[in-house]
Design an enzyme around this catalytic site. Structure first.
Site, PDB file in Angstrom:
ATOM      1  N   LYS A 200     -15.583 -36.636  19.173  1.00 19.36           N
ATOM      2  CA  LYS A 200     -15.990 -35.298  19.618  1.00 19.36           C
ATOM      3  C   LYS A 200     -17.117 -34.774  18.716  1.00 19.36           C
ATOM      4  O   LYS A 200     -18.144 -34.317  19.191  1.00 19.36           O
ATOM      5  CB  LYS A 200     -14.778 -34.363  19.596  1.00 19.36           C
ATOM      6  CG  LYS A 200     -15.100 -32.963  20.020  1.00 19.36           C
ATOM      7  CD  LYS A 200     -13.840 -32.105  20.098  1.00 19.36           C
ATOM      8  CE  LYS A 200     -14.222 -30.652  20.329  1.00 19.36           C
ATOM      9  NZ  LYS A 200     -13.066 -29.775  20.446  1.00 19.36           N
ATOM     10  N   GLY A 260      -9.560 -32.270  20.885  1.00 14.66           N
ATOM     11  CA  GLY A 260      -9.525 -33.734  20.728  1.00 14.66           C
ATOM     12  C   GLY A 260      -8.268 -34.352  21.329  1.00 14.66           C
ATOM     13  O   GLY A 260      -8.325 -35.336  22.067  1.00 14.66           O
ATOM     14  N   ARG A 261      -7.111 -33.763  21.034  1.00 20.39           N
ATOM     15  CA  ARG A 261      -5.858 -34.372  21.506  1.00 20.39           C
ATOM     16  C   ARG A 261      -5.571 -34.064  22.967  1.00 20.39           C
ATOM     17  O   ARG A 261      -4.551 -34.494  23.512  1.00 20.39           O
ATOM     18  CB  ARG A 261      -4.700 -33.958  20.593  1.00 20.39           C
ATOM     19  CG  ARG A 261      -4.577 -32.472  20.377  1.00 20.39           C
ATOM     20  CD  ARG A 261      -3.627 -32.127  19.235  1.00 20.39           C
ATOM     21  NE  ARG A 261      -3.605 -30.694  18.954  1.00 20.39           N
ATOM     22  CZ  ARG A 261      -4.453 -30.082  18.124  1.00 20.39           C
ATOM     23  NH1 ARG A 261      -5.374 -30.783  17.490  1.00 20.39           N
ATOM     24  NH2 ARG A 261      -4.361 -28.788  17.926  1.00 20.39           N
ATOM     25  N   GLU A 346       0.221 -32.156  15.691  1.00 20.23           N
ATOM     26  CA  GLU A 346      -1.059 -31.564  15.291  1.00 20.23           C
ATOM     27  C   GLU A 346      -1.236 -30.204  15.984  1.00 20.23           C
ATOM     28  O   GLU A 346      -1.864 -29.298  15.450  1.00 20.23           O
ATOM     29  CB  GLU A 346      -2.238 -32.497  15.624  1.00 20.23           C
ATOM     30  CG  GLU A 346      -3.507 -32.126  14.869  1.00 20.23           C
ATOM     31  CD  GLU A 346      -4.651 -33.125  15.028  1.00 20.23           C
ATOM     32  OE1 GLU A 346      -5.285 -33.116  16.094  1.00 20.23           O
ATOM     33  OE2 GLU A 346      -4.916 -33.887  14.088  1.00 20.23           O
ATOM     34  N   HIS A 377      18.768 -51.465  19.107  1.00 17.41           N
ATOM     35  CA  HIS A 377      19.176 -52.430  18.081  1.00 17.41           C
ATOM     36  C   HIS A 377      18.618 -52.032  16.724  1.00 17.41           C
ATOM     37  O   HIS A 377      18.469 -52.865  15.839  1.00 17.41           O
ATOM     38  CB  HIS A 377      18.724 -53.833  18.498  1.00 17.41           C
ATOM     39  CG  HIS A 377      19.344 -54.229  19.809  1.00 17.41           C
ATOM     40  ND1 HIS A 377      20.580 -54.825  19.905  1.00 17.41           N
ATOM     41  CD2 HIS A 377      18.918 -54.017  21.080  1.00 17.41           C
ATOM     42  CE1 HIS A 377      20.878 -55.001  21.186  1.00 17.41           C
ATOM     43  NE2 HIS A 377      19.888 -54.510  21.922  1.00 17.41           N
ATOM     44  N   LYS A 506      -9.299 -34.532   4.090  1.00 22.29           N
ATOM     45  CA  LYS A 506     -10.618 -35.118   4.372  1.00 22.29           C
ATOM     46  C   LYS A 506     -11.579 -34.778   3.236  1.00 22.29           C
ATOM     47  O   LYS A 506     -12.327 -35.628   2.746  1.00 22.29           O
ATOM     48  CB  LYS A 506     -11.201 -34.531   5.664  1.00 22.29           C
ATOM     49  CG  LYS A 506     -10.526 -34.995   6.944  1.00 22.29           C
ATOM     50  CD  LYS A 506     -11.280 -34.407   8.139  1.00 22.29           C
ATOM     51  CE  LYS A 506     -10.521 -34.612   9.426  1.00 22.29           C
ATOM     52  NZ  LYS A 506     -11.124 -33.987  10.583  1.00 22.29           N
TER      53      LYS A 506
HETATM   54  O1  F6P Z   1      -7.671 -35.516  12.403  1.00 18.87           O
HETATM   55  C1  F6P Z   1      -8.302 -34.407  12.881  1.00 18.87           C
HETATM   56  C2  F6P Z   1      -9.138 -34.653  14.104  1.00 18.87           C
HETATM   57  O2  F6P Z   1     -10.072 -33.628  14.126  1.00 18.87           O
HETATM   58  C3  F6P Z   1      -8.342 -34.689  15.385  1.00 18.87           C
HETATM   59  O3  F6P Z   1      -7.977 -33.448  15.838  1.00 18.87           O
HETATM   60  C4  F6P Z   1      -9.288 -35.406  16.270  1.00 18.87           C
HETATM   61  O4  F6P Z   1      -8.667 -35.845  17.432  1.00 18.87           O
HETATM   62  C5  F6P Z   1      -9.739 -36.514  15.358  1.00 18.87           C
HETATM   63  O5  F6P Z   1      -9.833 -35.887  14.095  1.00 18.87           O
HETATM   64  C6  F6P Z   1     -11.013 -37.199  15.720  1.00 18.87           C
HETATM   65  O6  F6P Z   1     -12.099 -36.330  15.779  1.00 18.87           O
HETATM   66  P1  F6P Z   1     -13.447 -36.737  16.466  1.00 18.87           P
HETATM   67  O7  F6P Z   1     -13.191 -36.993  17.900  1.00 18.87           O
HETATM   68  O8  F6P Z   1     -14.369 -35.580  16.250  1.00 18.87           O
HETATM   69  O9  F6P Z   1     -13.956 -37.981  15.782  1.00 18.87           O
END
Ligand code: F6P
Length: 541
Positions: A200, A260-261, A346, A377, A506
């Site tokens: 994204k 993103g999710r 998240e 199992h 990060k």
């Molecule tokens: O881990 C945080 C995050 O921003 C997620 O919400 C997102 O899906 C992922 O990193 C990847 O982000 P991008 O698509 O910007 O690379």
């Protein structure tokens, strides 16, 4: 202060000692506790809830304005308040002509234009119009992305493996651990491999680092000029895509109003469309759209995402449930728990309300699971007899996606039904003693052994039953899970669409990296520096 929660908490006391078996056996149990959308049947009869519980949960939803918030989301209001953005994943699968506005602008023309561009690109790869730099047809597509730019497409392409067509193979690389990329490309020919760089932001360290490594692999084998035939991008950030060296004509756009999710329905789903073909990708969107309409229109007592979201809150707050198990009796759904971990944790793993005040209720449950029957199992022992109450989601199709010449599939289904029943009804001490008395065991052995065998029962679950795991069914299911998460977040008063909790890690990783590279161990706190020193010593041998 919440009157609705206070009432629910005292209602919970009233249910102390309740027998799930007797709830299930009531003649009218199916009336308010089973629901259907197309072939998706959702059985809620095995929940620790009565008709009155549901009514009190609806009061809670009214108090927390769940329906008004739902309308705000569908209307493109900035429900992602901390980032001042709409959350319009529903527009990505809007198969009606209804305009959907973000910032007063109808987003549907742009959405449909990108879908057409994806379709044309898929077809050109499938029919061989798009070829690698040496004129070879593309045989393998590798999606490089992480989090929402990986988990949804990876889960869906695995789920829809029987729909893979056109001879293309699709693989996924997410981890910056070098072995992920090298294991994935080891048996591949660069001439027939196409990379989709999915991000994204196009700023995610892991994705860009992997993308550069993949680019070196292509350039080394085929020359720098080959990059344009072997890389396409999916992103909201055209400048960064161009800076990487991908022609923005070969970029598939999406927008900041797609979280993103929640993005597998956007161009982030290009790898899915590549694998199953564009018609089937459209069927996936149609299934999701059907669930969107249901979520928007159905009254609360018939609204499957609302019921599930409210029950989740009920267990979290009033039964102190810390986790929920997702148990697909469907091998193709083996990535579903991982996908739902991001979607739920998240989105709702937060402690601050939208207005900045701390939450007073527990939020996101830990989501975990494995396909059945494997889990039986392994960890089902704990589900049945452990001291922690874990509500479970069982998912199972009536028919398999492949022809089978024996009873393996029926064995799978029977196990699924048996597990949910065993969790709910258990096995009481008197019955166990009676069974043991039929054996050679002494009375003293029986009195020691019998309690070990007691299955307390009263353990809740939902069963999702569908005809077959086809694209439309998967669309319905995933959209259902998304809206369930929305309902939880609305009840807890949190922003389900931001993820500030991932930022510190990060930032620190960027700070610490130079001292890992040069072994100077100058960054981080005392423990980080000590570990970096040890790491350096180990590296030097
Ligand atoms: O881990 C945080 C995050 O921003 C997620 O919400 C997102 O899906 C992922 O990193 C990847 O982000 P991008 O698509 O910007 O690379």
């Amino acid at each position: 202060m919440s009157e609705a929660w206070d009432t629910l908490r005292s209602h919970r006391q009233d249910l102390e000692g309740i027998s799930l078996a007797s709830l299930i056996d009531a003649a009218d149990r199916g009336q308010h506790f089973t629901h259907q959308l197309s072939d998706l049947h959702v059985d809620l009869t095995r929940h620790l809830a009565t008709d009155q519980t549901l009514e009190l949960l609806f009061d809670l939803a009214r108090e927390r304005r769940v329906e008004a918030l739902r309308e705000a989301m569908f209307s493109g209001e900035p429900v992602n308040t901390t980032e001042d953005r709409a959350a319009l994943h529903i527009a990505l699968r809007n198969q009606s002509d209804r305009p959907i506005l973000a910032d007063g602008v109808n987003v549907m023309p742009e959405v449909n234009a990108v879908l057409r561009k994806m379709q044309a690109f898929c077809e050109s790869v499938h029919n061989g119009t798009w070829r690698g730099s040496t004129g070879q047809r593309i045989e393998t597509v590798i999606n490089i992305g992480i989090g929402g730019s990986d988990l949804g497409p990876a889960m869906a392409t695995e789920a829809l493996r029987p729909w893979w067509s056109n001879g293309l193979h699709v693989r996924f690389v997410s981890n910056v651990d070098p072995s992920h990329l090298s294991d994935t490309i080891r048996d591949l020919d660069p001439e027939t491999t196409l990379f989709i760089i999915a991000s994204k932001t196009f700023g995610t360290q892991e994705t860009l680092t992997n993308a550069h490594a993949a680019r070196r692999w292509i350039a080394k084998a085929l020359g720098e000029t080959a990059v344009s035939r072997h890389f396409v991008a999916v992103s909201t950030n055209a400048d960064r895509v161009a800076a990487f060296g991908i022609d923005t004509d070969n970029m598939f756009e999406f927008w900041d109003w797609v979280g993103g999710r929640y993005s597998m329905w956007s161009a982030i789903g290009l790898s899915i469309a590549m694998a199953i073909g564009f018609d089937q990708f459209t069927a996936l969107l149609e299934g999701a759209h059907e669930m969107d309409c249901h979520f928007r229109d159905a009254p609360m007592h018939k609204n499957i995402p609302i019921l599930l979201g409210l029950l989740d809150c009920w267990y979290r707050e009033c039964w102190d449930c810390q986790s929920r198990a997702v148990l697909p009796y469907d091998q193709h759904l083996h990535r579903l728990p991982a996908y739902l971990q991001q979607l739920e944790m998240e989105s709702n793993g937060k402690r601050t309300r939208i207005d900045g005040s701390p939450t007073t209720e527990g939020t996101a449950m830990i989501v975990w699971g494995e396909p059945g029957t494997n889990g039986q199992h392994s960890f089902h022992q704990m589900l049945h007899q452990g001291t922690t109450l874990v509500p479970c989601d069982f998912l199972v199709a009536a028919t398999p996606t492949e022809t089978v010449d024996d009873d393996r599939y029926d064995i799978l289904v029977a196990n699924c039904l048996a597990q949910a029943q065993a969790l709910a009804r258990g096995h009481g001490l008197d019955n166990i003693k009676a069974e043991l008395e039929e054996t050679e065991l002494s009375e003293s052995d029986i009195s020691t052994l019998a309690p070990q065998k007691v299955m307390p029962g009263n353990r809740p679950s939902t069963t999702f039953l569908y005809r077959q795991l086809d694209p439309a069914t998967l669309g319905r299911l995933i959209s259902l899970f998304e809206h369930r998460v929305f309902v939880q977040g609305a009840v807890w008063g949190i922003d389900s669409f931001d993820q500030w909790g991932v930022e510190l890690g990060k930032h620190l990783a960027t700070e610490i990296l130079p001292s890992v590279v040069d072994g100077s161990a100058t960054q981080g706190d005392a423990t980080t520096r000590r570990l970096t020193t040890h790491m350096d010593a180990l590296r030097r041998g």
